[in-house]
Design an enzyme around this catalytic site. Sequence first.
Site, PDB file in Angstrom:
ATOM      1  CD  GLU A  73       1.838   1.876  10.332  1.00  0.00           C
ATOM      2  OE1 GLU A  73       0.607   1.841  10.276  1.00  0.00           O
ATOM      3  OE2 GLU A  73       2.581   1.349   9.488  1.00  0.00           O
TER       4      GLU A  73
ATOM      5  CG  ASP B 170       5.965   5.129   7.986  1.00  0.00           C
ATOM      6  OD1 ASP B 170       5.281   4.741   7.026  1.00  0.00           O
ATOM      7  OD2 ASP B 170       6.511   4.348   8.798  1.00  0.00           O
TER       8      ASP B 170
END
Length: 223
Positions: A52, A99
């Site tokens: 992210e 993620d």
Amino acid sequence: MLTKLIVPNKLEPKERKNGDGYFITISGNVGAGKSTFTEIMGNALEFNTSFEKVVGNPYLSDFYEDQSRWSFHLQLYFLSQRFQDQKRIGELNQNHIQDRSIYEDVEIFAKSLHDNKKMSDRDFDTYSELFYCMMTPYLVKPDLMIFLDGSIDTILKRINQRGREMEQKIPNDYWIDLHNRYKNWIKNYTHSPVLVIDIDKVDLIEKPEQVEIITKEIKKILK
């Protein structure tokens, strides 16, 4: 137990072809340890990884200063980044661990902002329509969702320990609301099997022997 496997009752088996890569996505509240888990397990499984985008996010600091003003902009930015990432994962068709899942953007964060009057009805409807139009025709579903679960005390402790200035300004009620939403959301998640990791018991840095245990569990589920 360190882990628990959940397979939704209505989940249809995913059709696989020879050479298909496996796609794992990581979910969990802010501070649950998704980035660390992704990095360590990506290395252990020898999977490609994606993270992210927090550093360089043009809206995040503004959002934490004024959530009502910047909620729509922030959610659109995250949706754009996550869509590009997941589309690329599907096109490459290689083993990959991600993620944070794209599902959390609308079903946790945008809904929380809307319910708490920090995103207008108009903006939420526009955002949700865009999300679901993008999801169905373009994005590959994960083979496994890993949910990092734990007590709210552990979440708050980790947020405080990592010391991000913008996060320190947010009242604990915000993190508690997200925590409760995650608990309800994961019960209704149906896109893939879910492996629940108890972060109150699992620490892959302090207890590296747990990496092998979880790696074996993941491989067993995928096969």
